[in-house]
Design a protein around this motif. Structure first.
Motif, short mmCIF file in Angstrom:
data_model
loop_
_atom_site.label_atom_id
_atom_site.label_comp_id
_atom_site.label_asym_id
_atom_site.label_seq_id
_atom_site.Cartn_x
_atom_site.Cartn_y
_atom_site.Cartn_z
N UNK A 29 80.86 53.24 4.32
CA UNK A 29 81.04 54.54 4.99
C UNK A 29 82.65 54.90 4.86
N UNK A 30 83.41 53.88 4.73
CA UNK A 30 85.06 54.28 4.58
C UNK A 30 85.33 54.53 3.23
N UNK A 31 84.47 53.82 2.23
CA UNK A 31 84.69 53.99 0.87
C UNK A 31 84.26 55.21 0.21
N UNK A 32 83.17 55.67 0.66
CA UNK A 32 82.57 56.97 0.33
C UNK A 32 82.77 58.05 1.23
N UNK A 33 83.76 58.17 2.16
CA UNK A 33 84.02 59.48 3.07
C UNK A 33 84.57 60.27 1.99
N UNK A 34 85.31 59.99 1.02
CA UNK A 34 86.24 61.04 0.45
C UNK A 34 85.01 61.91 -0.41
N UNK A 35 83.75 61.74 -0.41
CA UNK A 35 83.01 62.85 -1.17
C UNK A 35 82.65 63.82 -0.05
N UNK A 36 82.51 63.27 1.27
CA UNK A 36 82.21 64.37 2.21
C UNK A 36 83.53 65.09 2.47
N UNK A 37 84.54 64.62 2.29
CA UNK A 37 85.86 65.44 2.29
C UNK A 37 85.88 66.51 1.31
N UNK A 38 85.23 66.22 -0.11
CA UNK A 38 85.09 67.16 -1.09
C UNK A 38 83.94 68.09 -0.82
N UNK A 39 83.10 68.05 0.41
CA UNK A 39 81.90 68.82 0.47
C UNK A 39 80.76 68.46 -0.47
N UNK A 40 80.91 66.98 -0.85
CA UNK A 40 79.84 66.46 -1.93
C UNK A 40 79.41 65.18 -0.97
N UNK A 41 78.90 65.08 -0.06
CA UNK A 41 78.41 63.80 0.97
C UNK A 41 77.61 63.01 -0.07
N UNK A 42 77.96 61.66 0.01
CA UNK A 42 77.25 60.56 -0.80
C UNK A 42 76.04 60.25 -0.12
N UNK A 43 75.25 59.85 -0.51
CA UNK A 43 73.89 59.16 -0.19
C UNK A 43 74.18 57.85 0.86
N UNK A 44 75.41 57.17 0.26
CA UNK A 44 76.09 56.12 1.00
C UNK A 44 75.96 56.43 2.54
#
Length: 167
Positions: A29-44
């Motif tokens: 969750x910490x590693x893939x949170x950056x996608x959420x910040x870009x508006x592209x939430x990761x399935x992770x």
């Protein structure tokens, strides 16, 4: 199987057991949170300790890298029908990026693949992640195909499939 890097501060657990999935999910969750910040939430971000424990029970393996006992990187992996070791969800917490953690993890996964008699590694990467692609290329992998994948979130992603040169 545990291994230490040359400075003896990193340990790698290649097959996390079902009881310790919280560490892996926290890193993921910490590693893939950056996608959420870009508006592209990761399935992770949809994965939980419970869902990961179910995957492990079904045969998925989870590698965790620890620095001083703290989990700092994670990757899922499993043998494939074509004789390679597929890895995915490789993530490194932001504070550890650029320190060779991902490189070390991929190298250990390759060693594990060869130890199991597998031909090498394979993975899928978002096509926009040029740094990840460059890292894997520097470790002997090449792009073998390009395509589209639908994420667990429903997002349609451009991806590249990569494999060891020997594959």
């Amino acid at each position: 199987m545990n291994s230490l890097d040359p400075d003896d501060s990193l340990s790698i657990e290649l097959c996390l057991d079902e009881a310790h999935t919280r560490d892996a999910i926290d890193v993921m969750h910490r590693a893939f949170a950056e996608y959420t910040a870009k508006g592209e939430t990761s399935g992770a971000m949809l994965e939980t300790a419970e869902s990961l424990a179910q995957e492990i029970a079904a045969g998925e393996r989870v590698a965790v890298v620890r620095r001083g006992g703290e989990a700092v990187a994670v990757a899922k992996h499993h043998p494939t029908a074509n004789g390679s070791l597929y890895f995915g969800r490789l993530g490194v917490i932001p504070e550890e990026r650029g320190r060779g953690v991902a490189r070390l993890l991929v190298q250990r996964l390759r060693e594990a693949a060869h130890h199991e008699g597998l031909s090498g590694l394979a993975c899928t990467v978002r096509a926009e992640e040029m740094a990840n692609i460059a890292l894997y290329e520097s470790l002997g992998m090449t792009i073998v195909s390009r395509g589209v994948r639908t994420s667990r979130t429903g997002a349609v992603l451009q991806v590249v499939d990569m494999a060891d040169d020997a594959l």
